[in-house]
Design an enzyme around this catalytic site. Structure first.
Site, PDB file in Angstrom:
ATOM      1  N   MET A   1       0.849  -1.179   0.000  1.00  0.00           N
ATOM      2  CA  MET A   1       0.000   0.000   0.000  1.00  0.00           C
ATOM      3  C   MET A   1       0.878   1.220   0.000  1.00  0.00           C
ATOM      4  SD  MET A   1      -1.427   2.621   1.931  1.00  0.00           S
ATOM      5  CE  MET A   1      -1.052   2.159   3.595  1.00  0.00           C
TER       6      MET A   1
ATOM      7  N   ASN B   1       4.224   3.935   7.982  1.00  0.00           N
ATOM      8  CA  ASN B   1       2.895   3.386   7.733  1.00  0.00           C
ATOM      9  C   ASN B   1       2.963   1.863   7.680  1.00  0.00           C
ATOM     10  OD1 ASN B   1       3.916   4.811   5.097  1.00  0.00           O
ATOM     11  ND2 ASN B   1       2.493   3.313   4.255  1.00  0.00           N
ATOM     12  N   ASP B   2       2.537   1.225   6.627  1.00  0.00           N
ATOM     13  CA  ASP B   2       2.281  -0.216   6.602  1.00  0.00           C
ATOM     14  C   ASP B   2       3.392  -1.070   7.204  1.00  0.00           C
ATOM     15  OD1 ASP B   2       0.716   1.155   4.827  1.00  0.00           O
ATOM     16  OD2 ASP B   2       0.776  -0.368   3.268  1.00  0.00           O
ATOM     17  N   PRO B   3       3.011  -2.068   8.008  1.00  0.00           N
ATOM     18  CA  PRO B   3       3.962  -3.117   8.381  1.00  0.00           C
ATOM     19  C   PRO B   3       4.099  -4.076   7.198  1.00  0.00           C
ATOM     20  CG  PRO B   3       1.831  -3.604   9.348  1.00  0.00           C
ATOM     21  CD  PRO B   3       1.682  -2.291   8.623  1.00  0.00           C
TER      22      PRO B   3
END
Length: 574
Positions: free
Chosen positions: A1, A61-63
């Site tokens: 993402m 943000n995203d892991p």
């Protein structure tokens, strides 16, 4: 993402030429050029978490695919090394032996080749035969955000930390192809191995208004072919950060992603670009046809089951072979403004890693903080058999209320005072209901629960509570984490996050666990059936001026059968 999930609050936004604010939170393809390369002059400590994962400064943000490899946990995550808003994204990399204490390493992946020159977005990792990890990630190849799927491998497999990664020149491995929207084609999953000798992955996308999980197959992990049909799709808008994995119907143990046999179900989770929420379904994977069919026990769409009914997005699970469990990571963004984030020098946290497994009913997942978190517990206070009458507020003293772990079991003598559940509410989601019937609205059976991050005189507080209703043939339990009164500051997103709890009230008990950490309250309803994460920014209820209360604003007397609260120590954090 990628940038599509850049979320800030109450700031002007242009999204494909239109202004869009969803659920009070912005979703944006806009880059804050004036902010994205402004390094932190000073990292403000107020509201920084004590035991949640975050780097020393700047935006995360995203892991990206966490993994366990040769005794070490690896967490890759989207990170801006130059500023506190989205931009300049690299795959940051930290390692741990317990998922609580973390050591930072140099970024694993960053834009450097034609196939990722304009961005290295989210992806996953897979352990190939021979114990060889490989990363799949989305690369951006041009200014139009055209997306392809690339791979990277460790430069040295004998390095226990896997510090350096190589992006071979035979990238990309997967192109959008004819009929696929090349600007909405991202976030490849962990691969699974099928009985036919093919690897499989899915990639998130959309076709018109349908979210798509495009399926790809490969024998050698290098040459991939798109399947004729998607693994699954639904009319929800764009699917980001898909996740697909098996769960046991007989045990809390996790399963390796390629397990196909036994008494199992599969879970498909997607992150919704349209709403900035996630949802999942439990169903059956017909591997001979490569079709996933959700069970009819929950909604397959916008109103579906969620891992977390609060500030939680772009989540990713992995199988932890060391303890035979599946672990869930999720990102909790800030709820203040981009300018506030620049001023404080940081933005974003990862929620506490959670063990996830299938409920005995087979209808939903259960989640609970990993057991390793308990090693941080310090001073303990407890309370037993404390009655809470209408209007009572009992302070839980003796711990650091701004950084605490609280477990409490409530009971009540009767269900008779449960308020009628208005049939018109059936079309109202839980968050709307909570916003109308908050913690100060007197009820019958509830509201009761905890007032977290509270000031001494309750000018500020974040209540986490239950309210029980009586429907035609069952009782309905509403769980809320309401940020409306969390801060005296005005320029904040302060939602009434809420979810319903599918729980048997025969024993007339409800339990709650809340992890309180300065600007985050991460709460788990009975046995982990409903989870809600709130981000809040009190001005009075900070540090030593923070308080914790148990309360009841219902006419039915509530008993705290057992409450344990611990001050939480700080781990080694990057």
């Amino acid at each position: 993402m990628g940038i599509s999930m850049f979320v800030c609050v109450l700031v002007g936004l242009v999204l494909y030429g239109t202004t869009t604010i969803i659920n009070g939170v912005e979703g944006s393809h806009k880059v804050y050029k004036e902010y994205k390369s402004v390094p932190a002059v000073e990292v403000k400590q107020l509201h920084r978490t004590g035991f949640h994962f975050q780097p020393k400064k700047h935006w995360i943000n995203d892991p990206n695919r966490p993994m366990y490899y040769n005794g070490i946990y690896h967490l890759f995550y989207q990170y801006n090394p130059k500023g506190a808003v989205w931009g300049n994204i690299v795959w940051a990399h930290s390692v741990s032996t317990d998922m609580i204490n973390w050591k930072p390493l140099d970024p694993a992946i960053y834009p450097s080749k034609p196939f990722d020159r304009y961005g290295c977005w989210s992806g996953s990792a897979t352990i190939l035969p021979g114990n060889r990890p490989i990363i799949l990630y989305t690369g951006i190849v041009d200014p139009n955000n055209t997306q392809v799927q690339n791979y990277a491998v460790p430069a040295n497999y004998s390095d226990p930390y896997l510090q350096k990664w190589v992006k071979p020149d035979n990238n990309p491995l997967v192109f959008p192809g004819v009929g696929v929207n090349g600007t909405a084609f991202r976030d490849p999953t962990t691969a699974w191995w099928g009985p036919d000798g093919h690897w499989r992955i899915i990639v998130g996308s959309r076709r018109k208004h349908r979210g798509m999980a495009y399926l790809y197959r490969s024998r050698d992990f290098m040459s991939w072919t798109k399947a004729q049909h998607p693994l699954h799709s639904a009319k929800t808008g764009m699917w980001e950060c898909p996740d697909f994995y098996p769960v046991s119907m007989d045990s809390e143990n996790g399963l390796e992603t390629s397990v196909m046999k036994g008494n199992i179900k599969h879970v498909l989770k997607v992150s919704l670009d349209l709403t900035r929420y996630e949802y999942y379904t439990v169903g059956t994977y017909f591997h001979e046809k490569d079709r996933y069919v959700p069970d009819n026990t929950s909604v397959d769409g916008l109103a579906g089951l969620r891992y977390d009914y609060g500030n939680f997005y772009a989540s990713k699970t992995f199988f932890d072979a060391s303890k035979n469990r599946r672990i869930l990571w999720g990102w909790a963004n800030e709820s203040d403004t981009a300018s506030e984030d620049v001023n404080k020098g940081w933005a974003g946290i990862q929620t506490i890693p959670r063990k996830v497994w299938l409920d005995k009913s087979g209808k939903q997942l259960l989640q609970w903080p990993i057991e390793e978190l308990e090693t941080l517990r310090g001073k303990n206070v407890h309370l037993n058999n404390q009655q809470l009458n209408l209007g009572d507020h009992v302070e839980i003293k003796g711990i650091a209320a701004a950084q605490a772990d609280v477990e409490v079991s409530f009971s009540f003598a009767s269900l008779d005072k449960a308020e009628p559940f208005d049939p018109s509410w059936a079309d109202m989601d839980a968050q709307q209901l909570c916003s109308h019937m908050g913690s100060t609205v007197t009820g019958g059976l509830g509201p009761f629960g905890l007032l977290t991050l509270a000031s001494a005189n309750l000018e500020e507080y974040t209540p986490v509570f239950f309210r029980v209703f009586k429907a035609k043939d069952k009782h309905v339990v509403l769980m809320c984490s309401d940020a409306t009164s969390s801060s005296l500051k005005k320029e904040l997103y302060k939602p009434s996050f809420s979810g319903f709890v599918d729980v048997d009230l025969t024993d007339k008990k409800l339990s709650l666990r809340s992890l309180i950490d300065h600007s985050v309250v991460e709460s788990f309803g009975p046995g982990g059936k409903t989870c809600i994460t709130s981000r809040v920014y009190p001005t009075l209820a900070v540090l030593g001026d923070c308080h914790l209360f148990a309360f009841n604003n219902g006419t039915e007397t509530i008993t705290i059968e057992k409450l344990n609260a611990w001050s939480m120590n700080n781990p080694l954090m990057n």
